[in-house]
Write a protein that holds these residues in place. Structure first.
Motif, PDB file in Angstrom:
ATOM      1  N   ARG A   2       0.811  -1.218   0.000  1.00  0.00           N
ATOM      2  CA  ARG A   2       0.000   0.000   0.000  1.00  0.00           C
ATOM      3  C   ARG A   2       0.847   1.272   0.000  1.00  0.00           C
ATOM      4  NH1 ARG A   2      -3.809  -2.233   4.766  1.00  0.00           N
ATOM      5  NH2 ARG A   2      -5.347  -3.289   3.487  1.00  0.00           N
ATOM      6  N   PHE A   3       2.146   1.126  -0.096  1.00  0.00           N
ATOM      7  CA  PHE A   3       3.028   2.288  -0.018  1.00  0.00           C
ATOM      8  C   PHE A   3       2.685   3.337  -1.070  1.00  0.00           C
ATOM      9  CE2 PHE A   3       6.816   4.711  -1.088  1.00  0.00           C
ATOM     10  CZ  PHE A   3       7.181   5.181   0.157  1.00  0.00           C
ATOM     11  N   GLY A   4       2.528   2.928  -2.301  1.00  0.00           N
ATOM     12  CA  GLY A   4       2.203   3.860  -3.370  1.00  0.00           C
ATOM     13  C   GLY A   4       0.877   4.558  -3.146  1.00  0.00           C
ATOM     14  N   GLN A   5      -0.093   3.838  -2.621  1.00  0.00           N
ATOM     15  CA  GLN A   5      -1.408   4.400  -2.338  1.00  0.00           C
ATOM     16  C   GLN A   5      -1.339   5.459  -1.239  1.00  0.00           C
ATOM     17  OE1 GLN A   5      -4.261   1.439  -1.182  1.00  0.00           O
ATOM     18  NE2 GLN A   5      -5.848   2.943  -0.735  1.00  0.00           N
ATOM     19  N   VAL A   6      -0.577   5.174  -0.200  1.00  0.00           N
ATOM     20  CA  VAL A   6      -0.486   6.077   0.944  1.00  0.00           C
ATOM     21  C   VAL A   6       0.500   7.207   0.684  1.00  0.00           C
ATOM     22  CG1 VAL A   6       0.100   6.256   3.392  1.00  0.00           C
ATOM     23  CG2 VAL A   6      -1.089   4.229   2.551  1.00  0.00           C
ATOM     24  N   CYS A   7       1.663   6.887   0.175  1.00  0.00           N
ATOM     25  CA  CYS A   7       2.760   7.854   0.117  1.00  0.00           C
ATOM     26  C   CYS A   7       3.267   8.138  -1.293  1.00  0.00           C
ATOM     27  CB  CYS A   7       3.925   7.342   0.962  1.00  0.00           C
ATOM     28  SG  CYS A   7       3.488   6.958   2.658  1.00  0.00           S
ATOM     29  N   GLY A   8       2.540   7.734  -2.292  1.00  0.00           N
ATOM     30  CA  GLY A   8       3.010   7.846  -3.667  1.00  0.00           C
ATOM     31  C   GLY A   8       3.411   9.233  -4.113  1.00  0.00           C
ATOM     32  N   ASP A   9       2.716  10.257  -3.642  1.00  0.00           N
ATOM     33  CA  ASP A   9       3.056  11.617  -4.073  1.00  0.00           C
ATOM     34  C   ASP A   9       3.692  12.446  -2.960  1.00  0.00           C
ATOM     35  OD1 ASP A   9       0.757  11.924  -2.566  1.00  0.00           O
ATOM     36  OD2 ASP A   9      -0.121  13.418  -3.897  1.00  0.00           O
ATOM     37  N   CYS A  10       4.233  11.778  -1.951  1.00  0.00           N
ATOM     38  CA  CYS A  10       4.921  12.471  -0.852  1.00  0.00           C
ATOM     39  C   CYS A  10       6.380  12.727  -1.237  1.00  0.00           C
ATOM     40  CB  CYS A  10       4.867  11.636   0.419  1.00  0.00           C
ATOM     41  SG  CYS A  10       5.819  12.336   1.790  1.00  0.00           S
ATOM     42  N   ALA A  11       6.840  13.926  -0.989  1.00  0.00           N
ATOM     43  CA  ALA A  11       8.222  14.282  -1.320  1.00  0.00           C
ATOM     44  C   ALA A  11       9.238  13.473  -0.519  1.00  0.00           C
ATOM     45  CB  ALA A  11       8.440  15.772  -1.080  1.00  0.00           C
ATOM     46  N   TRP A  12       8.842  12.967   0.636  1.00  0.00           N
ATOM     47  CA  TRP A  12       9.748  12.196   1.492  1.00  0.00           C
ATOM     48  C   TRP A  12       9.591  10.698   1.270  1.00  0.00           C
ATOM     49  CZ3 TRP A  12      13.118  15.159   4.096  1.00  0.00           C
ATOM     50  CH2 TRP A  12      12.777  16.497   4.306  1.00  0.00           C
ATOM     51  N   GLY A  13       8.691  10.291   0.405  1.00  0.00           N
ATOM     52  CA  GLY A  13       8.374   8.880   0.208  1.00  0.00           C
ATOM     53  C   GLY A  13       9.558   8.001  -0.117  1.00  0.00           C
ATOM     54  N   GLU A  14      10.450   8.471  -0.940  1.00  0.00           N
ATOM     55  CA  GLU A  14      11.603   7.660  -1.340  1.00  0.00           C
ATOM     56  C   GLU A  14      12.492   7.326  -0.149  1.00  0.00           C
ATOM     57  OE1 GLU A  14      13.649   5.243  -3.755  1.00  0.00           O
ATOM     58  OE2 GLU A  14      11.812   6.301  -4.256  1.00  0.00           O
ATOM     59  N   ILE A  15      12.598   8.237   0.807  1.00  0.00           N
ATOM     60  CA  ILE A  15      13.399   7.979   2.009  1.00  0.00           C
ATOM     61  C   ILE A  15      12.780   6.838   2.796  1.00  0.00           C
ATOM     62  CG2 ILE A  15      14.144   8.938   4.238  1.00  0.00           C
ATOM     63  CD1 ILE A  15      14.247  11.685   2.743  1.00  0.00           C
ATOM     64  N   CYS A  16      11.476   6.878   3.000  1.00  0.00           N
ATOM     65  CA  CYS A  16      10.795   5.807   3.719  1.00  0.00           C
ATOM     66  C   CYS A  16      10.915   4.490   2.977  1.00  0.00           C
ATOM     67  CB  CYS A  16       9.322   6.149   3.920  1.00  0.00           C
ATOM     68  SG  CYS A  16       9.037   7.566   4.971  1.00  0.00           S
ATOM     69  N   HIS A  17      10.744   4.555   1.672  1.00  0.00           N
ATOM     70  CA  HIS A  17      10.810   3.347   0.860  1.00  0.00           C
ATOM     71  C   HIS A  17      12.172   2.664   0.990  1.00  0.00           C
ATOM     72  CE1 HIS A  17      11.004   0.971  -2.895  1.00  0.00           C
ATOM     73  NE2 HIS A  17       9.749   0.762  -2.606  1.00  0.00           N
ATOM     74  N   LYS A  18      13.236   3.437   0.977  1.00  0.00           N
ATOM     75  CA  LYS A  18      14.581   2.889   1.100  1.00  0.00           C
ATOM     76  C   LYS A  18      14.827   2.272   2.470  1.00  0.00           C
ATOM     77  CE  LYS A  18      16.849   5.908  -2.204  1.00  0.00           C
ATOM     78  NZ  LYS A  18      17.812   6.997  -2.386  1.00  0.00           N
ATOM     79  N   ASN A  19      14.136   2.775   3.502  1.00  0.00           N
ATOM     80  CA  ASN A  19      14.361   2.304   4.859  1.00  0.00           C
ATOM     81  C   ASN A  19      13.465   1.141   5.265  1.00  0.00           C
ATOM     82  OD1 ASN A  19      16.466   4.067   5.558  1.00  0.00           O
ATOM     83  ND2 ASN A  19      14.988   5.711   5.797  1.00  0.00           N
ATOM     84  N   SER A  20      12.625   0.679   4.384  1.00  0.00           N
ATOM     85  CA  SER A  20      11.753  -0.439   4.701  1.00  0.00           C
ATOM     86  C   SER A  20      12.381  -1.746   4.243  1.00  0.00           C
ATOM     87  CB  SER A  20      10.410  -0.265   4.010  1.00  0.00           C
ATOM     88  OG  SER A  20       9.655  -1.455   4.170  1.00  0.00           O
ATOM     89  N   THR A  21      12.187  -2.780   5.035  1.00  0.00           N
ATOM     90  CA  THR A  21      12.701  -4.091   4.654  1.00  0.00           C
ATOM     91  C   THR A  21      11.751  -4.797   3.697  1.00  0.00           C
ATOM     92  OG1 THR A  21      11.643  -5.096   6.590  1.00  0.00           O
ATOM     93  CG2 THR A  21      13.938  -4.397   6.833  1.00  0.00           C
ATOM     94  N   LYS A  22      10.472  -4.376   3.651  1.00  0.00           N
ATOM     95  CA  LYS A  22       9.474  -5.023   2.812  1.00  0.00           C
ATOM     96  C   LYS A  22       8.933  -4.071   1.754  1.00  0.00           C
ATOM     97  CE  LYS A  22       7.899  -7.731   6.729  1.00  0.00           C
ATOM     98  NZ  LYS A  22       6.795  -7.938   7.656  1.00  0.00           N
ATOM     99  N   ALA A  23       9.640  -3.007   1.489  1.00  0.00           N
ATOM    100  CA  ALA A  23       9.125  -1.955   0.615  1.00  0.00           C
ATOM    101  C   ALA A  23       8.859  -2.474  -0.791  1.00  0.00           C
ATOM    102  CB  ALA A  23      10.099  -0.798   0.570  1.00  0.00           C
ATOM    103  N   SER A  24       7.753  -2.035  -1.310  1.00  0.00           N
ATOM    104  CA  SER A  24       7.369  -2.380  -2.672  1.00  0.00           C
ATOM    105  C   SER A  24       6.351  -1.373  -3.160  1.00  0.00           C
ATOM    106  CB  SER A  24       6.772  -3.784  -2.705  1.00  0.00           C
ATOM    107  OG  SER A  24       6.230  -4.056  -3.962  1.00  0.00           O
ATOM    108  N   TYR A  25       6.455  -0.940  -4.398  1.00  0.00           N
ATOM    109  CA  TYR A  25       5.436  -0.049  -4.969  1.00  0.00           C
ATOM    110  C   TYR A  25       4.399  -0.921  -5.535  1.00  0.00           C
ATOM    111  CZ  TYR A  25       8.249   4.159  -4.497  1.00  0.00           C
ATOM    112  OH  TYR A  25       8.957   5.223  -4.003  1.00  0.00           O
TER     113      TYR A  25
END
Length: 82
Positions: A59-82
């Motif tokens: 759900r990352f893209g749904q929740v944070c897809g247009d957030c300017a900080w999203g890429e930082i969170c995505h990189k710090n997740s162990t299960k991150a996926s768009y």
């Protein structure tokens, strides 16, 4: 606003210029994680709820897809996926 907001270019010194947008992100996070307003969690508890409620079900893209900080969170997740 908190200490993290102080570094954001949308913080004008008094409040967030993108407050409504940020509140929308917050509402989705609360909905998908089951976190309630004013609930106290340790960092580890919060991280687990975010991993299980947002990253694991993709759900990352749904929740944070247009957030300017999203890429930082995505990189710090162990299960991150768009």
């Amino acid at each position: 606003c908190d200490s993290v907001c102080g570094k954001c270019p949308n913080f004008n010194g008094i409040r967030c210029d993108s407050e409504e947008r940020v509140l929308g992100f917050d509402r989705m996070v609360m909905e998908f994680t089951g976190i309630s307003d004013k609930q106290r969690l340790t960092y580890q508890q919060l991280q687990r709820k975010i991993e299980d409620g947002i990253f694991a079900p993709n759900r990352f893209g749904q929740v944070c897809g247009d957030c300017a900080w999203g890429e930082i969170c995505h990189k710090n997740s162990t299960k991150a996926s768009y």
